[in-house]
Write an enzyme that holds these catalytic residues in place. Structure first.
Site, PDB file in Angstrom:
ATOM      1  N   SER A 107      47.363  45.897  78.459  1.00 55.53           N
ATOM      2  CA  SER A 107      47.143  46.665  77.237  1.00 55.53           C
ATOM      3  C   SER A 107      47.201  48.175  77.457  1.00 55.53           C
ATOM      4  O   SER A 107      48.237  48.706  77.823  1.00 55.53           O
ATOM      5  CB  SER A 107      45.813  46.234  76.615  1.00 55.53           C
ATOM      6  OG  SER A 107      45.598  46.889  75.397  1.00 55.53           O
TER       7      SER A 107
ATOM      8  N   ASP B  12      50.863  47.354  75.055  1.00 55.80           N
ATOM      9  CA  ASP B  12      51.322  46.043  74.559  1.00 55.80           C
ATOM     10  C   ASP B  12      51.469  46.010  73.037  1.00 55.80           C
ATOM     11  O   ASP B  12      51.636  44.937  72.453  1.00 55.80           O
ATOM     12  CB  ASP B  12      50.435  44.899  75.052  1.00 55.80           C
ATOM     13  CG  ASP B  12      49.022  44.973  74.513  1.00 55.80           C
ATOM     14  OD1 ASP B  12      48.569  46.075  74.159  1.00 55.80           O
ATOM     15  OD2 ASP B  12      48.361  43.917  74.447  1.00 55.80           O
TER      16      ASP B  12
ATOM     17  N   ASP C 223      49.930  51.496  72.243  1.00 49.81           N
ATOM     18  CA  ASP C 223      49.455  51.303  73.610  1.00 49.81           C
ATOM     19  C   ASP C 223      50.494  50.448  74.362  1.00 49.81           C
ATOM     20  O   ASP C 223      51.572  50.172  73.829  1.00 49.81           O
ATOM     21  CB  ASP C 223      48.057  50.672  73.623  1.00 49.81           C
ATOM     22  CG  ASP C 223      48.048  49.255  73.092  1.00 49.81           C
ATOM     23  OD1 ASP C 223      48.950  48.912  72.303  1.00 49.81           O
ATOM     24  OD2 ASP C 223      47.154  48.477  73.463  1.00 49.81           O
TER      25      ASP C 223
ATOM     26  N   ASP D 164      49.590  46.459  70.355  1.00 48.08           N
ATOM     27  CA  ASP D 164      48.668  46.001  69.306  1.00 48.08           C
ATOM     28  C   ASP D 164      47.893  47.160  68.691  1.00 48.08           C
ATOM     29  O   ASP D 164      47.289  47.014  67.634  1.00 48.08           O
ATOM     30  CB  ASP D 164      47.739  44.870  69.775  1.00 48.08           C
ATOM     31  CG  ASP D 164      46.978  45.179  71.028  1.00 48.08           C
ATOM     32  OD1 ASP D 164      47.065  46.322  71.516  1.00 48.08           O
ATOM     33  OD2 ASP D 164      46.299  44.268  71.532  1.00 48.08           O
TER      34      ASP D 164
END
Ligand code: MG
Length: 457
Positions: free
Chosen positions: A97, A243, A241, A245
């Site tokens: 993340s 990843d 970010d 999300d």
């Protein structure tokens, strides 16, 4: 028994805590948990070591008899969307993340697209640590992993279906997208193109060294990006970010706005745009500003506070129902879509709001009451931090408090949250007040309570 899962999946520095051996054994535990023959979708972000970790996880999943489908580079919300909408039994996402570049990690996703619950994490941990792996017999090991290349496009289409495409296209918006050199570069520009938006990308190629900035979007890491927004005359900027999300928004004047602000405005927009939307309830973490309540309650929207960690918000939405959930770190869950944080969906919905209301981003953000924030942390072991929290509760006994994660105290024109960090041995203090002077005064008061309590234990 040891613990594998933190606030959001298994995380560690790659080849130190997070080794291929661990990843393979976790894959075996996950296959044992979901059962032989279960169909598992696997994806990864752009991080170093991702290829190695993915193949180790896949080996473990296959050993446990799972049928593996591999999406390759894909954002976490795209993998979650596909797990839910293509009827997979589960998913595994290799990502750390927003963590610094040397980290990698593994998230386990359930059939609804949501990260598995805390109880299910404990089941996986028990299989892992007690080595209760159920390995498949040779005759079940006949399914090679199949490529699943449609994940990114299917996800982008799914997002676009949830907004008014022609309305957004009619405004001819220009948007600067900072993809953090990771997987959202494969989806957010695509979503925007499908919405007729002109896209300027920053850090828009995959590069595991993260040459542009740290993977966590903050006003500091988006310093260059916010200047680009102003320089190219864009209507909006967004920083993802690692990843994809999270989506931290930047207005056309180059001001970066935290996720509790954008989440509040989006929630108001959702209920205003569709008065019949029920239940009129949102969930937000205790780290969000009290302005969430101040702004949404008069609109008849119930605000429920949750512990920090988006998985808590996902499960509260699933159990009780609501229109949205969000966090100050810029994660936003649109309940109509999938019950997980989704940077692409958040951005598309925000553009629809700008288009329908005919307002610039800065005008929308300036509707919110003004608060001055202070964030600080004090190093101390968790044991001590928990005792300090009790002292703060006692000191503010006469005030309204929320005590589900540390203590949040509601003053008339200020609030403070004091909580032990879930990831480091520190006590976090977050507060806001309507003037900078008041904020400083509250900080001094809280600090003296904390210091006195810390000395006494
Ligand atoms: Mg993330």
């Amino acid at each position: 028994m040891g613990r594998l899962f933190g606030t959001d999946g298994v995380r560690g520095i790659v080849n130190q805590q997070l080794t291929p051996e661990l990843a393979m054994r976790l894959g075996m535990a996950v296959a044992t948990f979901f059962g032989e023959g279960s169909r598992i979708l696997v994806g990864r972000d752009a991080r170093a070591g991702g290829d190695m970790i993915v193949h180790a996880v896949i080996a473990g999943l296959e050993a446990g008899g799972a049928k593996v489908y591999y999406a390759g580079y894909t954002p976490t919300p795209a993998l979650q969307y596909c797990v839910k909408n293509f009827g997979f039994d589960g998913g595994v996402m290799v990502t750390a993340s927003h963590n610094p570049p040397q980290y990698n990690g593994i998230k386990v996703i359930g059939p609804l697209g949501i990260e598995i619950s805390r109880e299910d994490e404990k089941k996986v941990e028990e299989i892992f640590f007690e080595q209760k792996f159920r390995l498949a017999s040779w005759s079940s090991l006949v399914h090679d992993a199949k490529p699943f290349p449609e994940a990114n496009e299917a996800y982008a289409k799914g997002v676009v279906e949830h907004v008014d495409r022609s309305l957004i296209a009619s405004k001819k918006f220009k948007v600067v997208v900072d993809c953090a050199n990771s997987v959202s570069c494969l989806t957010t520009p695509l979503i925007l193109r499908m919405l007729g938006v002109k896209v300027v990308t920053v850090n828009g190629h995959i590069d595991p060294t993260f040459p542009g900035r740290e993977p966590e979007p903050t006003p500091e890491t988006l310093e260059e990006t916010r200047r680009i927004v102003v320089a190219v005359n864009a209507d909006l900027g967004v920083g993802h970010d690692g990843d994809g999300d999270r989506a931290l928004l930047i207005d056309e004047k180059g001001v970066v706005w935290w996720g509790d602000r954008s989440g509040t405005l989006l929630s108001a927009y959702i209920v205003e745009a569709d008065k019949s939307r029920k239940p009129r309830r949102v969930f937000t973490a205790v780290s969000s500003s009290t302005l969430v309540e101040e702004y949404l309650k008069p609109l008849g929207v119930e605000v429920e506070w949750t512990p920090v960690g988006s998985v808590n918000i996902s499960y509260r939405l699933l159990e009780k129902g609501g229109i949205a959930g969000f966090e100050e770190n810029s994660g936003f869950i649109y309940a109509e879509h999938v019950l997980v944080r989704d940077g692409g969906m958040k951005l598309a919905l925000w553009l629809e709001m700008m288009a329908r209301e005919g307002k610039r981003a800065s005008e929308l953000f300036n509707r919110l009451p003004k608060y001055y924030p202070i964030k600080t942390k004090i190093p101390m072991p968790r044991e001590k931090a928990l005792k300090v929290v009790e002292a703060v509760k006692e000191a503010y006994k006469g005030y309204r408090q929320v005590t589900i994660d540390g203590v949040k105290v509601f003053g008339d024109d200020w609030w403070v949250l004091v909580r032990p960090s879930g990831t480091e041995p520190v006590l976090r203090i977050m507060l806001e007040a309507k003037t900078p002077e008041k904020a400083k005064k509250v900080l001094d008061e809280v600090k003296s309570i904390v210091e006195k309590a810390a000395k006494g234990v």
